[in-house]
Enzyme design. Sequence first.
Site, PDB file in Angstrom:
ATOM      1  N   LYS A  69      24.669  17.231  16.055  1.00  0.00           N
ATOM      2  CA  LYS A  69      23.969  17.086  17.338  1.00  0.00           C
ATOM      3  C   LYS A  69      25.020  16.687  18.381  1.00  0.00           C
ATOM      4  CE  LYS A  69      19.887  15.065  19.477  1.00  0.00           C
ATOM      5  NZ  LYS A  69      20.490  14.971  20.810  1.00  0.00           N
ATOM      6  N   TYR A  70      25.482  17.685  19.116  1.00  0.00           N
ATOM      7  CA  TYR A  70      26.582  17.451  20.054  1.00  0.00           C
ATOM      8  C   TYR A  70      26.112  16.676  21.279  1.00  0.00           C
ATOM      9  CZ  TYR A  70      29.049  20.931  17.260  1.00  0.00           C
ATOM     10  OH  TYR A  70      29.637  21.602  16.224  1.00  0.00           O
TER      11      TYR A  70
END
Length: 822
Positions: free
Chosen positions: A425-426
Amino acid sequence: MKGPRSNGEPRDTSSSTVQGPSTSTPNTKPSRPQIVEGTHSGNPPRLEQPSPHEIIDVDAFYDDGPPPERFSGPSLSSKVSVNKVEPSMLVSATVITPIASYPDLGVDPPLFDISAVPLADDKAIPYSFLAHTLFTLSTTRSRNIITNSLTNALRTICAVHEPSLMPSLYLLSNSISPPYLSLELGLGHSIISKAIQNVSGLTPAALKRLYNQKGDPGDVAFEAKANVRTLLPHAPLSIVGVYQSLLKIATAKGEGSVKHKQSIVEKLLVSAKGEEIRFLVRTLAQHIRVGAVRTTILTALARAMALTPPRAVKVRQRPFYASPPLLTRVTNAESTKGKKDVDASRVELEAIYDAAEGLVKQVFVQHPSYDDIVVGLLAKGLDGLAESVPLTLGIPLHPTLGSPMRSLDDVYERLGNLPFAAEFKYDGQRAQVHAWKDATGQIFFKLFSRHLEDMTDKYPDIKVLVQHVFASSPETASFIIDGEIVAVDAKDGSLKSFQELSNRARKAVELHEVTITVCLFAFDLMYLDGKTLLEVPFRQRRQMLRSRFPPIALDRPGAARFDHVESVECSGSDADKEAVEEFWIRAVESRCEGLMIKVLDSGEIVEVSGPRSEKTRRKPLPATYEPDKRTSAWLKLKKDYVTGLGDSFDLVPVGTWHGIGRKTAWWSPVLLALRDPDSGAMVALCKCMSGFSDGFYKQMKEKYAEDSDNCSRQPLWGEIEGGYRPAVYFRPHEVWEVRGADITLSPVSVAAKGMVSDRGLSLRFPRFMKVRDDKSIEQASTPTFLASVYRKQQGKDQSGADDGQLLDPESSDEAEEEEESG
């Protein structure tokens, strides 16, 4: 009027048709239906009798030339002294047109008689009817009454004057266009105040006293104009006319635009009467303060179409319409109460409601434009809506949302043996990429944010990336990709912080101006070569994305990169779970926010029917792309879960106090609020004074300067629910990410009151993390989410209830050191 209209009986006037939108040219911006404003012989709502002592000439307003500082007499051109004006020359606002009495809109729709509404067929509907609707909504918190009122209002509008339907939907939703068109009123508080002052003749001091007394701009305008009387009658406002005026305000640009906007506002105020004034000004201030949120409006629109189909629609035996015999059976409910046939008719009507609502909501989240939806409904009705308003290139669909989880163990428990992919999850900006080429090979490109705003001009480097995709893949004709834009190192592609990304310019960026390299990390494919993929399982969408769109790293200055999110798969085996654990540790140690867990194939999960129940049920869990849904097929596990609460909160700053000690020149603490999605109200949760740097304090003081459009001593933007009373109030318009130690019961906060306790909940030791520029206040955390996190935290060691007061760091060296380190 042309004669009575039956309760929901459809009209078969097939000679009247409305052309639906064309889907053959996706690059064309959606057009608005033609609006032709007719005349109106209807009546405005009842007004208070004005006082005879105030004489204001409202006919002295002109487009050219500045308005006088104060209107204290008759027309400027007549040069007549106030003392020479005879009472017989004055026209009271209450005698311009006969007083109308609109019926109660909150009744059960099958029992509502449209013919009882005093409106003329095929004539533009007066704005007073919409004001009556808004007034009804503002006086109740009952979800049933709100839905009924909206349903009956929209039925009436569609039956009487179809061109008024689309403007009504925008005015009810407190907007003037779809979010992707970037059309905003751009009216500051000062313009509205000056217009009220000029129309009412009040001095600045008197107007300020009214603001201090009333707070709400609509209430201020209502009181300010109560004593105004005019020399000449003014035509009543219409819904179409008001909407067109708002469009003129939004499109006014360049030199003299401020003066032009103020002139339009003044003309609207001159013609407005009674409750029209209150809700007109609230609309101009973009805060109408009624409990009609988007979901409720769509529900009402669907029910209105099911009960009263548009004139051009030939109704057949379809599941979306209530037949006249069915409505007759339902209307006899009171006299035949208790009989099985009455119960059956109500069940049948509810099934029709459900079918219509599901259709309208599904179409809207894939094509969020009231313009196109109204055109489709008026032309083909509910039956043909999905076909006439499909998912369209160049128009963003609402993104799928993830449900928060506390740990990987919770993930395994929730999903059972269903296979899933765990993705990084950037920490970047959610982006929806639309790209297509026409028959001549011309390439079109659009980029939209999480809340559907057009940010194409912000990323010219991604446009170059898209052009490269088409050049290297001639067979590709069109696509819609869901991904995350992340700042990266230009040399090795390593991740950078969200703050780096936020330093990029926001509008009209030229390619040579790009100094911060980004990478588009793609994680989903919703559309490819003319085919919608929303119903395709995630495993297949993922495989198509990876096979058709390989990673790209262009060797040129400022060029954007393209890559797939880093991920691992888990089929439920011990070896796979161990790989996921290692992947999770990598996420925690990196610049990522955590993991996204996505179900690969459709299946079933086991759910407990209640928090204390031992009963379970099997629930289908599709691996399809679900726009605007927070589904269990997408779970988010953020690194914040490792310590403290299981999730951070997205909160809205709504007020503050004056700082003390070292913070005398700044705002501290700041009052943070949740957003109630049902009412749209802000619900105060806690005070926050930790995590801010000195630089941020200075920026906040500038952004929320006293007496600016963002700051007021009165809650101009709606009441803040709860026991907190800040020194000043902020205009709710941005979202902050905040973490806390835990959630406790509070005697001050009313957040989530009644959901887990008869007391509200509050966040202990809240700490500011960052501003969420990628989120709007509509996407702020809700009381329901707060309650769910509180339930999950039960069983942990609790530190006691929150007493509603926080110790300022000035009195604690340890807290001061913690704040400075942040």
